[in-house]
Design an enzyme around this catalytic site. Sequence first.
Site, short mmCIF file in Angstrom:
data_model
loop_
_atom_site.label_atom_id
_atom_site.label_comp_id
_atom_site.label_asym_id
_atom_site.label_seq_id
_atom_site.Cartn_x
_atom_site.Cartn_y
_atom_site.Cartn_z
N ASP A 69 -30.24 25.35 -2.71
CA ASP A 69 -28.84 25.46 -2.29
C ASP A 69 -28.32 26.88 -2.59
O ASP A 69 -28.60 27.43 -3.66
CB ASP A 69 -28.00 24.43 -3.04
CG ASP A 69 -26.67 24.17 -2.37
OD1 ASP A 69 -26.46 23.06 -1.88
OD2 ASP A 69 -25.83 25.10 -2.35
N ILE A 70 -27.57 27.43 -1.65
CA ILE A 70 -27.07 28.80 -1.82
C ILE A 70 -25.96 28.87 -2.87
O ILE A 70 -25.73 29.93 -3.47
CB ILE A 70 -26.64 29.36 -0.45
CG1 ILE A 70 -26.68 30.89 -0.44
CG2 ILE A 70 -25.28 28.84 -0.02
CD1 ILE A 70 -26.55 31.49 0.96
N HIS A 89 -28.64 15.46 4.66
CA HIS A 89 -29.42 16.14 3.63
C HIS A 89 -29.21 15.46 2.28
O HIS A 89 -28.15 14.91 2.02
CB HIS A 89 -29.05 17.62 3.53
CG HIS A 89 -27.59 17.87 3.38
ND1 HIS A 89 -26.71 17.83 4.44
CD2 HIS A 89 -26.83 18.15 2.29
CE1 HIS A 89 -25.48 18.08 4.00
NE2 HIS A 89 -25.53 18.27 2.70
P1 5GP Z 1 -22.65 18.85 1.60
O1 5GP Z 1 -21.32 19.13 0.99
O2 5GP Z 1 -22.59 18.86 3.11
O3 5GP Z 1 -23.29 17.61 1.06
O4 5GP Z 1 -23.60 20.02 1.12
C1 5GP Z 1 -23.85 21.17 1.83
C2 5GP Z 1 -24.57 22.09 0.88
O5 5GP Z 1 -25.15 23.15 1.63
C3 5GP Z 1 -23.64 22.74 -0.16
O6 5GP Z 1 -24.11 22.41 -1.45
C4 5GP Z 1 -23.73 24.22 0.14
O7 5GP Z 1 -23.75 25.00 -1.03
C5 5GP Z 1 -25.04 24.34 0.91
N1 5GP Z 1 -25.06 25.41 1.89
C6 5GP Z 1 -24.08 25.69 2.79
N2 5GP Z 1 -24.46 26.74 3.55
C7 5GP Z 1 -25.70 27.11 3.12
C8 5GP Z 1 -26.62 28.14 3.52
O8 5GP Z 1 -26.37 28.92 4.44
N3 5GP Z 1 -27.79 28.20 2.85
C9 5GP Z 1 -28.09 27.35 1.82
N4 5GP Z 1 -29.27 27.51 1.22
N5 5GP Z 1 -27.26 26.37 1.43
C10 5GP Z 1 -26.09 26.26 2.06
#
Ligand code: 5GP
Length: 138
Positions: A29-30, A98
């Site tokens: 995660d970034i 994810h």
């Molecule tokens: P959600 O909130 O949808 O469950 O999680 C999305 C996750 O993707 C977040 O933890 C966020 O930090 C991660 N994320 C968003 N954009 C990017 C990206 O461009 N690269 C990476 N590696 N992670 C990302």
Amino acid sequence: MDCLFCKIVAGEIPSHKVYEDEFVYAFLDIYPCSEGHTIVLPKKHFGRFTDMEEGDAASLFAFVNKVAKTLEKTLGLEGMNIGINNGEIAGQTVPHVHVHIIPRRVGDGEGNMHTIVELHPSTDNIAELAESIREAFD
Ligand code: 5GP
Ligand code: ZN
């Protein structure tokens, strides 16, 4: 497809990949919640976990298990939280299903998944609730 995670899978956006096979992709995660915070996803685009067929979900979780064990061994972890934000209301920000694997360490806050939601319902009708859910299974 205008999807951030599809672009990562296709290599159009760089990522710190930790594993890939024909069906799944895993990367760091970034904005990690903790060191080693890993995202695991199916290469095929599904918006939400509840859009997936049971078989696809089972394959995804078999792979999550493999990644979690590898993280445990490599990072010397005692535990981790493994979960999905399913839908915007649950905090999903990227609409490609994810699974988060978030390594836990002593002194990191010590909360668990039960602490995500603050409103706790009455349990007066819990038996009827369980019955109506049981009856809804196919
Ligand atoms: P959600 O909130 O949808 O469950 O999680 C999305 C996750 O993707 C977040 O933890 C966020 O930090 C991660 N994320 C968003 N954009 C990017 C990206 O461009 N690269 C990476 N590696 N992670 C990302
Ligand atoms: Zn996608």
